[in-house]
Design a protein around this motif. Structure first.
Motif, PDB file in Angstrom:
ATOM      1  N   LYS A 183      -0.912  -5.960  12.127  1.00  0.00           N
ATOM      2  CA  LYS A 183      -1.850  -6.838  12.837  1.00  0.00           C
ATOM      3  C   LYS A 183      -1.171  -7.987  13.575  1.00  0.00           C
ATOM      4  O   LYS A 183      -1.815  -8.738  14.311  1.00  0.00           O
ATOM      5  N   ASP A 184       0.128  -8.105  13.419  1.00  0.00           N
ATOM      6  CA  ASP A 184       0.847  -9.230  14.017  1.00  0.00           C
ATOM      7  C   ASP A 184       0.829  -9.190  15.540  1.00  0.00           C
ATOM      8  O   ASP A 184       1.240  -8.208  16.158  1.00  0.00           O
ATOM      9  N   THR A 185       0.342 -10.252  16.143  1.00  0.00           N
ATOM     10  CA  THR A 185       0.416 -10.440  17.592  1.00  0.00           C
ATOM     11  C   THR A 185       1.048 -11.790  17.936  1.00  0.00           C
ATOM     12  O   THR A 185       1.137 -12.152  19.107  1.00  0.00           O
ATOM     13  N   LEU A 186       1.491 -12.530  16.913  1.00  0.00           N
ATOM     14  CA  LEU A 186       2.056 -13.855  17.121  1.00  0.00           C
ATOM     15  C   LEU A 186       3.578 -13.817  17.228  1.00  0.00           C
ATOM     16  O   LEU A 186       4.155 -14.379  18.171  1.00  0.00           O
ATOM     17  N   TYR A 187       4.231 -13.140  16.293  1.00  0.00           N
ATOM     18  CA  TYR A 187       5.695 -13.122  16.255  1.00  0.00           C
ATOM     19  C   TYR A 187       6.285 -11.983  17.093  1.00  0.00           C
ATOM     20  O   TYR A 187       7.383 -12.112  17.634  1.00  0.00           O
ATOM     21  N   ASP A 192      -1.143  -4.596   1.488  1.00  0.00           N
ATOM     22  CA  ASP A 192      -1.414  -5.914   2.056  1.00  0.00           C
ATOM     23  C   ASP A 192      -0.350  -6.297   3.084  1.00  0.00           C
ATOM     24  O   ASP A 192      -0.667  -6.778   4.172  1.00  0.00           O
ATOM     25  N   LEU A 193       0.924  -6.074   2.746  1.00  0.00           N
ATOM     26  CA  LEU A 193       1.993  -6.413   3.687  1.00  0.00           C
ATOM     27  C   LEU A 193       2.014  -5.453   4.868  1.00  0.00           C
ATOM     28  O   LEU A 193       2.362  -5.845   5.993  1.00  0.00           O
ATOM     29  N   ALA A 194       1.662  -4.196   4.631  1.00  0.00           N
ATOM     30  CA  ALA A 194       1.605  -3.233   5.734  1.00  0.00           C
ATOM     31  C   ALA A 194       0.584  -3.668   6.778  1.00  0.00           C
ATOM     32  O   ALA A 194       0.839  -3.605   7.990  1.00  0.00           O
ATOM     33  N   VAL A 195      -0.575  -4.139   6.322  1.00  0.00           N
ATOM     34  CA  VAL A 195      -1.589  -4.631   7.257  1.00  0.00           C
ATOM     35  C   VAL A 195      -1.097  -5.886   7.966  1.00  0.00           C
ATOM     36  O   VAL A 195      -1.322  -6.069   9.166  1.00  0.00           O
ATOM     37  N   GLU A 234       8.863  -0.961  16.691  1.00  0.00           N
ATOM     38  CA  GLU A 234       7.596  -0.377  17.136  1.00  0.00           C
ATOM     39  C   GLU A 234       7.367   0.970  16.468  1.00  0.00           C
ATOM     40  O   GLU A 234       6.238   1.302  16.084  1.00  0.00           O
ATOM     41  N   ALA A 235       8.430   1.749  16.322  1.00  0.00           N
ATOM     42  CA  ALA A 235       8.315   3.041  15.637  1.00  0.00           C
ATOM     43  C   ALA A 235       7.923   2.847  14.179  1.00  0.00           C
ATOM     44  O   ALA A 235       7.098   3.592  13.628  1.00  0.00           O
ATOM     45  N   GLU A 236       8.496   1.829  13.543  1.00  0.00           N
ATOM     46  CA  GLU A 236       8.183   1.555  12.142  1.00  0.00           C
ATOM     47  C   GLU A 236       6.739   1.069  11.987  1.00  0.00           C
ATOM     48  O   GLU A 236       6.046   1.435  11.037  1.00  0.00           O
ATOM     49  N   ARG A 237       6.300   0.253  12.923  1.00  0.00           N
ATOM     50  CA  ARG A 237       4.898  -0.176  12.889  1.00  0.00           C
ATOM     51  C   ARG A 237       3.970   1.010  13.150  1.00  0.00           C
ATOM     52  O   ARG A 237       2.878   1.094  12.571  1.00  0.00           O
ATOM     53  N   ARG A 238       4.396   1.925  14.000  1.00  0.00           N
ATOM     54  CA  ARG A 238       3.604   3.123  14.289  1.00  0.00           C
ATOM     55  C   ARG A 238       3.451   3.977  13.032  1.00  0.00           C
ATOM     56  O   ARG A 238       2.369   4.515  12.750  1.00  0.00           O
ATOM     57  N   LEU A 239       4.529   4.114  12.274  1.00  0.00           N
ATOM     58  CA  LEU A 239       4.459   4.840  11.011  1.00  0.00           C
ATOM     59  C   LEU A 239       3.509   4.155  10.033  1.00  0.00           C
ATOM     60  O   LEU A 239       2.655   4.801   9.405  1.00  0.00           O
ATOM     61  N   LEU A 240       3.652   2.852   9.898  1.00  0.00           N
ATOM     62  CA  LEU A 240       2.770   2.102   8.996  1.00  0.00           C
ATOM     63  C   LEU A 240       1.313   2.236   9.403  1.00  0.00           C
ATOM     64  O   LEU A 240       0.435   2.442   8.557  1.00  0.00           O
ATOM     65  N   PHE A 269      -7.798  -2.760  10.120  1.00  0.00           N
ATOM     66  CA  PHE A 269      -9.021  -2.948   9.342  1.00  0.00           C
ATOM     67  C   PHE A 269      -8.663  -3.068   7.859  1.00  0.00           C
ATOM     68  O   PHE A 269      -7.938  -2.238   7.317  1.00  0.00           O
ATOM     69  N   TRP A 270      -9.185  -4.073   7.216  1.00  0.00           N
ATOM     70  CA  TRP A 270      -8.809  -4.324   5.834  1.00  0.00           C
ATOM     71  C   TRP A 270     -10.019  -4.851   5.083  1.00  0.00           C
ATOM     72  O   TRP A 270     -10.588  -5.882   5.449  1.00  0.00           O
ATOM     73  N   PRO A 271     -10.493  -4.172   4.034  1.00  0.00           N
ATOM     74  CA  PRO A 271     -11.657  -4.669   3.280  1.00  0.00           C
ATOM     75  C   PRO A 271     -11.373  -6.052   2.690  1.00  0.00           C
ATOM     76  O   PRO A 271     -10.320  -6.276   2.094  1.00  0.00           O
ATOM     77  N   ARG A 272     -12.286  -6.960   2.859  1.00  0.00           N
ATOM     78  CA  ARG A 272     -12.129  -8.308   2.307  1.00  0.00           C
ATOM     79  C   ARG A 272     -12.652  -8.396   0.871  1.00  0.00           C
ATOM     80  O   ARG A 272     -12.373  -9.355   0.172  1.00  0.00           O
ATOM     81  N   ARG A 273     -13.402  -7.400   0.483  1.00  0.00           N
ATOM     82  CA  ARG A 273     -13.950  -7.394  -0.873  1.00  0.00           C
ATOM     83  C   ARG A 273     -12.968  -6.677  -1.797  1.00  0.00           C
ATOM     84  O   ARG A 273     -12.491  -5.588  -1.492  1.00  0.00           O
ATOM     85  N   LYS A 274     -12.678  -7.275  -2.934  1.00  0.00           N
ATOM     86  CA  LYS A 274     -11.744  -6.681  -3.880  1.00  0.00           C
ATOM     87  C   LYS A 274     -12.371  -5.480  -4.576  1.00  0.00           C
ATOM     88  O   LYS A 274     -13.574  -5.436  -4.811  1.00  0.00           O
ATOM     89  N   GLY A 275     -11.538  -4.540  -4.923  1.00  0.00           N
ATOM     90  CA  GLY A 275     -12.004  -3.349  -5.603  1.00  0.00           C
ATOM     91  C   GLY A 275     -12.530  -2.311  -4.632  1.00  0.00           C
ATOM     92  O   GLY A 275     -12.710  -2.576  -3.433  1.00  0.00           O
TER      93      GLY A 275
END
Length: 384
Positions: A275-279, A268-271, A183-189, A102-108
């Protein structure tokens, strides 16, 4: 026959006479019943009115019972902006990654937000250098968060006043060079993303140490225009030589990258990672030893998705000069002023487009025997 008729008529006459008498005597009784009925109707009306008034009172009372909750959450944002009180949960990885994406699309932010650094410890078990980290973090509460992902059979035990107290997350097996390490690193993030105040995410191990005091590191990360993910194109057998053509078209060889697994990324990069399901399916199926996914998955995926956000270097120093598949480990006898001088001197890199000699914020690998010498030398050399 005549007698029977007479009897019937007499009976008939007698019956009429009886009913007449009963009717005459029933009239007062009827009035009495009607009076009682009217009194009952009035009584029921009064009771009904009281019940309705009471119901209104009850409704008002029930409604009023919810007021304290609204006072606790006046803007309705508390459940979104408050970090989890307990890190242990029963969410599956799929549920966790979905929730964390989940990531807010509105800035601020419509509330006062103090951005924090999330220190994510990927460990095999104990944290032998915990005392050094305690000293490093002391006095900076509210500017950092701590997360520990150990072997699933290990339970961290720290005193209640420790920064590591109850900071263990649900973990699974993580093997060097395997996809379950990523997977462990993504779990931490993902767990760290559940705290909306976490802005910078640093992956460290139980053998890592900070090279500067907290204020210096916080300033360095908060003012950086880039995230620090090592990502370079290696044309040799340990770079492009690990590429599998089955990863096309999602992962073209031109974008294949390699780098250290010890990274720092912004929110931003953490999200983007969680959320990656392609690579992810491509790497899980086609990047297996001797393709080491922890060296390729994040560098490659972010090079494709967010190349301009990367500094293309790590902020964690390691020594590969001794050769082999693992970097050098340093014990108590290695901890000298001269040792750290070699780390700080003679290094140049780019920071926000300018050359700098301050390239590394953390270093590894340090053995448990290095703790006491590190505690002794840190005030003078490391600044804390």
């Amino acid at each position: 026959m005549q007698s029977m008729v007479v009897q019937l008529e007499e009976g008939k006459d007698n019956g009429i006479s009886v009913r007449t008498e009963q009717y005459k005597s029933f009239r007062p009784q009827l009035l009495l019943v009607l009076g009682l009925f009217l009194a009952g109707v009035v009584t029921i009306f009064i009771i009904s009115t009281n019940k309705y008034t009471g119901l209104q009172s009850v409704v008002t009372t029930v409604t009023s019972s919810f007021v304290p909750r609204r006072e606790e959450e006046p803007d309705g944002l508390s459940k979104w902006i408050q970090p989890p009180g307990v890190l242990m949960h029963n969410m599956s990885d799929e549920e966790l990654l979905w929730r964390a994406s989940f990531w807010p699309r509105r800035k601020g932010y419509p509330f006062k937000r103090v951005p924090k650094i999330a220190f994510m410890f990927l460990t095999r078990g104990p944290l032998p250098l915990a005392s050094l980290w305690e000293r490093f973090l002391k006095g900076h509460k509210g500017l950092y968060s701590v997360y520990i992902h150990p072997h699933p059979s290990y339970t961290a035990k720290f005193p209640a006043d420790s920064v590591f107290y109850q900071r263990q997350i649900p973990s699974q097996l993580a093997q060097w060079g395997r996809m379950n390490m990523c997977e462990a690193e993504r779990r931490l993030l993902a767990n760290a993303l559940l705290d909306i105040s976490n802005e910078w995410f640093v992956l460290v191990s139980e053998s890592c140490i900070p090279l500067f005091n907290f204020t210096t590191i916080y300033t360095y990360l908060s003012q950086s225009k880039h995230s620090f993910m090592d990502a370079f194109d290696d044309n040799g057998p340990f770079g492009r030589g690990r590429y599998n053509e089955n990863m096309e078209p999602e992962v073209p060889i031109a974008k294949w990258r390699k780098g250290s697994q010890w990274f720092e990324v912004d929110r931003d990069l953490a999200v983007t990672i969680v959320k990656d399901t392609l690579y992810y399916p491509k790497f899980r199926e086609f990047c297996r030893p001797a393709c080491y996914s922890d060296e390729h998955y994040f560098p490659t995926m972010l090079t494709i998705e967010k190349p301009m956000a990367l500094a293309n270097r790590s902020v964690t120093w390691v020594d590969w000069s001794r050769g082999g598949s693992h970097p050098a480990t340093f014990g108590g006898s290695d901890i000298t002023e001269n040792f750290f001088q070699k780390i700080f001197d003679g290094i140049h890199c780019t920071y926000n487009g300018r050359n700098t000699s301050m390239c590394y914020l953390f270093a590894r690998k340090f053995a448990p025997s290095a703790l006491e010498p590190l505690l002794h030398i840190s005030p003078k050399i490391l600044g804390f």
